[in-house]
Design a protein around this motif. Structure first.
Motif, PDB file in Angstrom:
ATOM      1  N   ARG A  14       0.841  -1.199   0.000  1.00  0.00           N
ATOM      2  CA  ARG A  14       0.000   0.000   0.000  1.00  0.00           C
ATOM      3  C   ARG A  14       0.874   1.246   0.000  1.00  0.00           C
ATOM      4  O   ARG A  14       2.035   1.189   0.399  1.00  0.00           O
ATOM      5  CB  ARG A  14      -0.860   0.030   1.269  1.00  0.00           C
ATOM      6  N   GLN A  15       0.272   2.356  -0.356  1.00  0.00           N
ATOM      7  CA  GLN A  15       1.014   3.614  -0.370  1.00  0.00           C
ATOM      8  C   GLN A  15       1.215   4.168   1.034  1.00  0.00           C
ATOM      9  O   GLN A  15       2.090   5.023   1.263  1.00  0.00           O
ATOM     10  CB  GLN A  15       0.237   4.626  -1.222  1.00  0.00           C
ATOM     11  N   ALA A  16       0.412   3.677   1.987  1.00  0.00           N
ATOM     12  CA  ALA A  16       0.356   4.305   3.309  1.00  0.00           C
ATOM     13  C   ALA A  16       1.734   4.509   3.944  1.00  0.00           C
ATOM     14  O   ALA A  16       2.024   5.588   4.465  1.00  0.00           O
ATOM     15  CB  ALA A  16      -0.522   3.463   4.239  1.00  0.00           C
ATOM     16  N   SER A  17       2.593   3.488   3.894  1.00  0.00           N
ATOM     17  CA  SER A  17       3.880   3.582   4.577  1.00  0.00           C
ATOM     18  C   SER A  17       4.788   4.618   3.911  1.00  0.00           C
ATOM     19  O   SER A  17       5.461   5.399   4.585  1.00  0.00           O
ATOM     20  CB  SER A  17       4.590   2.226   4.583  1.00  0.00           C
ATOM     21  N   HIS A  18       4.812   4.605   2.568  1.00  0.00           N
ATOM     22  CA  HIS A  18       5.612   5.594   1.848  1.00  0.00           C
ATOM     23  C   HIS A  18       5.150   7.004   2.206  1.00  0.00           C
ATOM     24  O   HIS A  18       5.955   7.889   2.500  1.00  0.00           O
ATOM     25  CB  HIS A  18       5.481   5.393   0.336  1.00  0.00           C
ATOM     26  N   SER A  19       3.825   7.209   2.181  1.00  0.00           N
ATOM     27  CA  SER A  19       3.284   8.544   2.472  1.00  0.00           C
ATOM     28  C   SER A  19       3.595   8.962   3.901  1.00  0.00           C
ATOM     29  O   SER A  19       3.937  10.117   4.159  1.00  0.00           O
ATOM     30  CB  SER A  19       1.769   8.561   2.249  1.00  0.00           C
ATOM     31  N   ALA A  20       3.468   8.006   4.834  1.00  0.00           N
ATOM     32  CA  ALA A  20       3.706   8.330   6.244  1.00  0.00           C
ATOM     33  C   ALA A  20       5.153   8.763   6.464  1.00  0.00           C
ATOM     34  O   ALA A  20       5.427   9.742   7.171  1.00  0.00           O
ATOM     35  CB  ALA A  20       3.375   7.119   7.124  1.00  0.00           C
ATOM     36  N   LEU A  21       6.084   8.049   5.835  1.00  0.00           N
ATOM     37  CA  LEU A  21       7.498   8.383   6.001  1.00  0.00           C
ATOM     38  C   LEU A  21       7.813   9.753   5.389  1.00  0.00           C
ATOM     39  O   LEU A  21       8.531  10.569   5.979  1.00  0.00           O
ATOM     40  CB  LEU A  21       8.364   7.293   5.362  1.00  0.00           C
ATOM     41  N   ARG A  22       7.228  10.013   4.211  1.00  0.00           N
ATOM     42  CA  ARG A  22       7.445  11.316   3.572  1.00  0.00           C
ATOM     43  C   ARG A  22       6.834  12.437   4.405  1.00  0.00           C
ATOM     44  O   ARG A  22       7.405  13.520   4.534  1.00  0.00           O
ATOM     45  CB  ARG A  22       6.873  11.310   2.149  1.00  0.00           C
ATOM     46  N   PHE A  23       5.648  12.165   4.970  1.00  0.00           N
ATOM     47  CA  PHE A  23       5.002  13.167   5.825  1.00  0.00           C
ATOM     48  C   PHE A  23       5.856  13.449   7.060  1.00  0.00           C
ATOM     49  O   PHE A  23       6.022  14.599   7.475  1.00  0.00           O
ATOM     50  CB  PHE A  23       3.609  12.676   6.230  1.00  0.00           C
ATOM     51  N   ALA A  24       6.418  12.379   7.628  1.00  0.00           N
ATOM     52  CA  ALA A  24       7.274  12.536   8.808  1.00  0.00           C
ATOM     53  C   ALA A  24       8.459  13.452   8.481  1.00  0.00           C
ATOM     54  O   ALA A  24       8.787  14.357   9.246  1.00  0.00           O
ATOM     55  CB  ALA A  24       7.772  11.167   9.275  1.00  0.00           C
ATOM     56  N   ARG A  25       9.089  13.212   7.325  1.00  0.00           N
ATOM     57  CA  ARG A  25      10.234  14.029   6.913  1.00  0.00           C
ATOM     58  C   ARG A  25       9.822  15.487   6.680  1.00  0.00           C
ATOM     59  O   ARG A  25      10.542  16.418   7.027  1.00  0.00           O
ATOM     60  CB  ARG A  25      10.848  13.451   5.634  1.00  0.00           C
ATOM     61  N   ALA A  26       8.632  15.651   6.083  1.00  0.00           N
ATOM     62  CA  ALA A  26       8.154  17.007   5.797  1.00  0.00           C
ATOM     63  C   ALA A  26       7.881  17.776   7.099  1.00  0.00           C
ATOM     64  O   ALA A  26       8.167  18.967   7.194  1.00  0.00           O
ATOM     65  CB  ALA A  26       6.890  16.936   4.939  1.00  0.00           C
ATOM     66  N   LEU A  27       7.343  17.073   8.092  1.00  0.00           N
ATOM     67  CA  LEU A  27       7.075  17.713   9.386  1.00  0.00           C
ATOM     68  C   LEU A  27       8.357  18.266   9.988  1.00  0.00           C
ATOM     69  O   LEU A  27       8.422  19.421  10.421  1.00  0.00           O
ATOM     70  CB  LEU A  27       6.494  16.692  10.377  1.00  0.00           C
ATOM     71  N   VAL A  28       9.375  17.412   9.977  1.00  0.00           N
ATOM     72  CA  VAL A  28      10.655  17.802  10.568  1.00  0.00           C
ATOM     73  C   VAL A  28      11.254  18.976   9.795  1.00  0.00           C
ATOM     74  O   VAL A  28      11.734  19.950  10.384  1.00  0.00           O
ATOM     75  CB  VAL A  28      11.622  16.594  10.567  1.00  0.00           C
ATOM     76  N   ALA A  29      11.147  18.902   8.456  1.00  0.00           N
ATOM     77  CA  ALA A  29      11.709  19.963   7.613  1.00  0.00           C
ATOM     78  C   ALA A  29      11.029  21.307   7.885  1.00  0.00           C
ATOM     79  O   ALA A  29      11.643  22.366   7.759  1.00  0.00           O
ATOM     80  CB  ALA A  29      11.569  19.582   6.138  1.00  0.00           C
ATOM     81  N   ARG A  30       9.752  21.264   8.240  1.00  0.00           N
ATOM     82  CA  ARG A  30       9.014  22.495   8.521  1.00  0.00           C
ATOM     83  C   ARG A  30       9.201  22.975   9.961  1.00  0.00           C
ATOM     84  O   ARG A  30       8.594  23.952  10.383  1.00  0.00           O
ATOM     85  CB  ARG A  30       7.507  22.260   8.309  1.00  0.00           C
ATOM     86  N   GLY A  31       9.958  22.215  10.744  1.00  0.00           N
ATOM     87  CA  GLY A  31      10.230  22.635  12.114  1.00  0.00           C
ATOM     88  C   GLY A  31       9.199  22.204  13.131  1.00  0.00           C
ATOM     89  O   GLY A  31       9.194  22.667  14.273  1.00  0.00           O
ATOM     90  N   HIS A  32       8.283  21.303  12.734  1.00  0.00           N
ATOM     91  CA  HIS A  32       7.320  20.778  13.702  1.00  0.00           C
ATOM     92  C   HIS A  32       7.952  19.673  14.541  1.00  0.00           C
ATOM     93  O   HIS A  32       8.951  19.083  14.146  1.00  0.00           O
ATOM     94  CB  HIS A  32       6.097  20.201  12.983  1.00  0.00           C
ATOM     95  N   GLY A  33       7.337  19.381  15.674  1.00  0.00           N
ATOM     96  CA  GLY A  33       7.808  18.271  16.488  1.00  0.00           C
ATOM     97  C   GLY A  33       7.066  16.999  16.102  1.00  0.00           C
ATOM     98  O   GLY A  33       5.848  17.025  15.924  1.00  0.00           O
ATOM     99  N   LEU A  34       7.794  15.888  15.960  1.00  0.00           N
ATOM    100  CA  LEU A  34       7.145  14.593  15.726  1.00  0.00           C
ATOM    101  C   LEU A  34       7.438  13.737  16.950  1.00  0.00           C
ATOM    102  O   LEU A  34       8.569  13.320  17.165  1.00  0.00           O
ATOM    103  CB  LEU A  34       7.683  13.954  14.433  1.00  0.00           C
ATOM    104  N   GLU A  35       6.411  13.495  17.754  1.00  0.00           N
ATOM    105  CA  GLU A  35       6.630  12.871  19.065  1.00  0.00           C
ATOM    106  C   GLU A  35       6.652  11.355  19.026  1.00  0.00           C
ATOM    107  O   GLU A  35       7.029  10.718  20.010  1.00  0.00           O
ATOM    108  CB  GLU A  35       5.551  13.342  20.046  1.00  0.00           C
TER     109      GLU A  35
END
Lengths: 130, 127
Positions: A14-35
């Motif tokens: 499924r695409q879910a894992s790829h999207s989740a990992l990319r979203f995680a990277r994008a969060l960090v790049a934008r300066g958000h916290g990923l807990e």
């Protein structure tokens, strides 16, 4: 903003894992916290130590490990969902009399209570599912 | 603590169930999340939507596949103080189900009141 991710989809099917990992990277790049990232349902397969995808495809398991190494994001796997699907760390493998183990740190087998805590603690819990 | 979570009418967790009791593990794993949250003292509401309403039909058995089914889990909800059982009224109608067909007392919700629910909970999990 403080984010958490709940991943329910199996890697590569499924695409879910790829999207989740990319979203995680994008969060960090934008300066958000990923807990934390919590793996449940078929998402637990993302913790498979022995995953060996072709070299010209993204290596999802290594991707999660890198996220943990570089950003310190906890990778929590539902233990009940994992055991059913053959995903055992060293301790569980020994406890169930199995040779070898299929989950290793930084992935940690943990309970669903951690998911609820994570979701209530963060501003946003974003779910990726099939 | 955010303003939202201090509002009196906001519960901790809404678990939305959208799959039937057989054929996949979605419903069981969704119920597991609800039970664990309740066991940790969280206030939990369940919303049965679509096929998930069939989980509430009386007299279900585990079936031939050796899976446990979810009826036994649903019977335990009261023990975990999960008594907010919400059901999509349209789904009941679509499956031809009346309240006397169901194993537990539920609150029927029409389509107009569904969108309010997420705002009334601090966390929403969908299975």
């Amino acid at each position: 903003m403080r984010y958490a991710i709940l991943l329910l989809g199996a890697p590569y099917s499924r695409q879910a894992s790829h999207s989740a990992l990319r979203f995680a990277r994008a969060l960090v790049a934008r300066g958000h916290g990923l807990e934390g990232v919590f793996f449940y349902h078929d998402g637990v397969h993302n913790a498979a130590r022995l995953a060996a995808p072709p070299q010209d495809e993204p290596h999802l398991v290594d991707g999660w490990k890198a996220l943990n190494r570089e950003q310190g994001v906890p990778l929590q796997v539902c233990i009940a969902a994992a055991l059913r699907r053959g995903l055992l760390d060293e301790r569980e493998a020994a406890r169930h009399g199995k040779q070898g183990h299929s989950v290793e740190p930084p992935f940690e087998l943990t309970g669903l209570g951690q998911l609820v805590d994570l979701g209530l603690r963060c501003d946003r819990l974003v779910t990726f599912g099939p | 603590m955010s303003e939202e979570s201090t509002r009196e009418n906001v519960a901790d967790l809404l678990v939305i169930l959208r799959h039937g009791p057989h054929g996949s593990s979605w419903l069981r794993e969704g119920l597991d999340a609800a039970l664990v949250a309740a066991a940790f003292g969280r206030q939990v509401s369940l919303l049965f939507m679509g096929e998930a309403v069939t989980a509430l039909v009386r007299g279900q058995q585990a079936g031939a596949l050796g899976q446990k089914g979810t009826a036994a889990t649903l019977e335990m909800l009261a023990m975990y103080d999960i008594d907010t059982l919400l059901v999509e009224a349209e789904a009941l109608a679509r499956f031809g189900l009346a309240e006397q067909d169901l194993m537990l007392p539920v609150n029927r919700l029409d389509a107009e009141s569904l969108p309010r629910l997420p705002a009334e909970h601090r966390l929403v999990l969908t299975f």
